[in-house]
Design an enzyme around this catalytic site. Structure first.
Site, PDB file in Angstrom:
ATOM      1  N   GLY A  59       0.692  -1.384  -0.020  1.00 21.60           N
ATOM      2  CA  GLY A  59       0.104  -0.125  -0.058  1.00 21.60           C
ATOM      3  C   GLY A  59       0.556   1.161   0.041  1.00 21.60           C
ATOM      4  N   TYR A  80      -8.453   2.433  16.535  1.00 21.41           N
ATOM      5  CA  TYR A  80      -7.485   2.926  15.477  1.00 21.41           C
ATOM      6  C   TYR A  80      -7.467   4.376  15.689  1.00 21.41           C
ATOM      7  CZ  TYR A  80      -6.102   3.734  10.437  1.00 21.41           C
ATOM      8  OH  TYR A  80      -5.554   4.140   9.554  1.00 21.41           O
TER       9      TYR A  80
HETATM   10  P1  NAD Z   1      -1.499  -2.049   4.027  1.00 17.98           P
HETATM   11  O1  NAD Z   1      -2.122  -3.083   4.988  1.00 17.98           O
HETATM   12  O2  NAD Z   1      -1.681  -2.147   2.567  1.00 17.98           O
HETATM   13  O3  NAD Z   1       0.152  -1.953   4.708  1.00 17.98           O
HETATM   14  C1  NAD Z   1       0.629  -2.114   5.980  1.00 17.98           C
HETATM   15  C2  NAD Z   1       1.727  -2.959   5.985  1.00 17.98           C
HETATM   16  O4  NAD Z   1       2.094  -2.771   7.397  1.00 17.98           O
HETATM   17  C3  NAD Z   1       1.572  -4.191   5.449  1.00 17.98           C
HETATM   18  O5  NAD Z   1       2.642  -4.473   4.464  1.00 17.98           O
HETATM   19  C4  NAD Z   1       1.794  -5.005   6.838  1.00 17.98           C
HETATM   20  O6  NAD Z   1       2.496  -6.487   6.522  1.00 17.98           O
HETATM   21  C5  NAD Z   1       2.645  -4.151   7.595  1.00 17.98           C
HETATM   22  N1  NAD Z   1       2.834  -4.473   8.970  1.00 17.98           N
HETATM   23  C6  NAD Z   1       1.439  -4.624   9.685  1.00 17.98           C
HETATM   24  N2  NAD Z   1       1.936  -5.027  10.990  1.00 17.98           N
HETATM   25  C7  NAD Z   1       3.301  -4.648  11.184  1.00 17.98           C
HETATM   26  C8  NAD Z   1       4.339  -4.913  12.140  1.00 17.98           C
HETATM   27  N3  NAD Z   1       3.690  -5.204  13.416  1.00 17.98           N
HETATM   28  N4  NAD Z   1       5.525  -4.800  11.772  1.00 17.98           N
HETATM   29  C9  NAD Z   1       6.005  -4.365  10.351  1.00 17.98           C
HETATM   30  N5  NAD Z   1       5.008  -4.354   9.573  1.00 17.98           N
HETATM   31  C10 NAD Z   1       3.774  -4.736   9.941  1.00 17.98           C
HETATM   32  O7  NAD Z   1      -1.970  -0.422   4.794  1.00 17.98           O
HETATM   33  P2  NAD Z   1      -2.121   0.942   4.115  1.00 17.98           P
HETATM   34  O8  NAD Z   1      -3.202   1.263   3.575  1.00 17.98           O
HETATM   35  O9  NAD Z   1      -0.761   1.123   3.090  1.00 17.98           O
HETATM   36  O10 NAD Z   1      -1.557   1.731   5.513  1.00 17.98           O
HETATM   37  C11 NAD Z   1      -0.152   2.315   5.493  1.00 17.98           C
HETATM   38  C12 NAD Z   1      -0.418   3.547   6.740  1.00 17.98           C
HETATM   39  O11 NAD Z   1      -1.365   4.286   6.461  1.00 17.98           O
HETATM   40  C13 NAD Z   1      -1.210   2.622   8.087  1.00 17.98           C
HETATM   41  O12 NAD Z   1      -0.319   3.243   9.108  1.00 17.98           O
HETATM   42  C14 NAD Z   1      -2.633   3.111   7.895  1.00 17.98           C
HETATM   43  O13 NAD Z   1      -3.109   3.204   9.241  1.00 17.98           O
HETATM   44  C15 NAD Z   1      -2.412   4.540   7.341  1.00 17.98           C
HETATM   45  N6  NAD Z   1      -3.517   5.168   6.656  1.00 17.98           N
HETATM   46  C16 NAD Z   1      -4.001   4.216   5.557  1.00 17.98           C
HETATM   47  C17 NAD Z   1      -5.156   4.626   4.938  1.00 17.98           C
HETATM   48  C18 NAD Z   1      -5.910   4.179   3.997  1.00 17.98           C
HETATM   49  O14 NAD Z   1      -7.025   4.531   3.724  1.00 17.98           O
HETATM   50  N7  NAD Z   1      -5.440   3.178   3.091  1.00 17.98           N
HETATM   51  C19 NAD Z   1      -5.913   5.903   5.472  1.00 17.98           C
HETATM   52  C20 NAD Z   1      -5.004   6.703   6.569  1.00 17.98           C
HETATM   53  C21 NAD Z   1      -4.296   6.198   7.031  1.00 17.98           C
END
Ligand code: NAD
Length: 213
Positions: free
Chosen positions: A20, A163
């Site tokens: 992501g 969250y």
């Molecule tokens: P995603 O699920 O695609 O990627 C998250 C990654 O974190 C995964 O590869 C996972 O394996 C890794 N991960 C999970 N637990 C872990 C741990 N304990 N140690 C190391 N790695 C770990 O999610 P994303 O959408 O790319 O989100 C990335 C960040 O952006 C997150 O912090 C999320 O809260 C934030 N975010 C996402 C959105 C959205 O709409 N996608 C919106 C606001 C904020």
């Protein structure tokens, strides 16, 4: 247009780099000339990101490493691996690793509250502290720490008490880190993305998706 090479000779560490938003950040940092340590609890996805990185600048070297950011022993082992592989500490650290365990408050288990706080808030604490320590002990100040929060931390969201709390906490944490680490030339910022389609949003129910699209 080619990205400017602003990060030549800079090591960047990105947690959650296997998917992501974290993966996109790794790709952009590599296009700007950084060497990237792609960190993820899932080594296969970190390796997949590794294979997608630009490597056009002489001296640029990327690595995929596994670590669980919620565990201090794992973060310490990660920093040791980075230290033995690279001559300088990471000057850019992005904490993008994050999880959701959505449940309405009346049903939210203690376990799902704790797990989300451990990854989303304690994780960036451990990474920020470890990277800042490695910069300060190198004797050469300067760096940038970026913690990925969420707009949900500002406004709350149904089914995301755990969250939202983790992301609001991350803002307070990062603001304090910025004040403490400024004297070492280390900038600390949060970025608050809105809804972004990634594997994380796969679990969002269709009726909620209909409202955001
Ligand atoms: P995603 O699920 O695609 O990627 C998250 C990654 O974190 C995964 O590869 C996972 O394996 C890794 N991960 C999970 N637990 C872990 C741990 N304990 N140690 C190391 N790695 C770990 O999610 P994303 O959408 O790319 O989100 C990335 C960040 O952006 C997150 O912090 C999320 O809260 C934030 N975010 C996402 C959105 C959205 O709409 N996608 C919106 C606001 C904020």
């Amino acid at each position: 247009m080619a990205a400017p090479l602003r990060l030549k000779s800079t090591l960047a560490l990105v947690t959650g780099g296997g998917s992501g938003i974290g993966r996109a950040i790794c790709q952009r940092l590599s296009q700007e000339g950084a060497s990237v340590a792609v960190v993820d609890v899932n080594i296969d996805s970190a390796n997949e990101t590794l294979g997608s990185l630009s490597c056009d600048v002489p001296g640029q070297e990327h690595v995929a490493l596994t670590a669980d950011v919620s565990r201090s022993e794992s973060v310490s082992a990660l920093m040791e691996q980075i230290q033995s592989r690279f001559s300088a500490p990471p000057r850019v650290a992005v904490s993008s690793a994050g999880i959701t365990r959505d449940e309405f408050l009346l049903r939210l288990s203690e376990e799902n509250f704790n797990t989300v706080l451990d990854v989303n808030l304690k994780g960036p604490f451990l990474i920020t502290q470890a990277v800042a320590r490695s910069i300060v002990s190198s004797g050469q100040n300067g760096g940038s720490i970026i913690n990925i929060s969420s707009i949900v931390g500002k406004v709350g969201n149904l089914g995301q008490a755990n969250y939202a709390a983790s992301k609001a906490g991350l803002e307070g944490f990062t603001k304090t880190a910025a004040k403490e680490l400024a004297k070492f030339g280390i900038r600390c910022n949060t970025v608050l993305p809105g809804f972004t389609v990634t594997p994380m949003t796969d679990t969002v129910p269709q009726k909620v998706l209909d409202k955001v699209s």
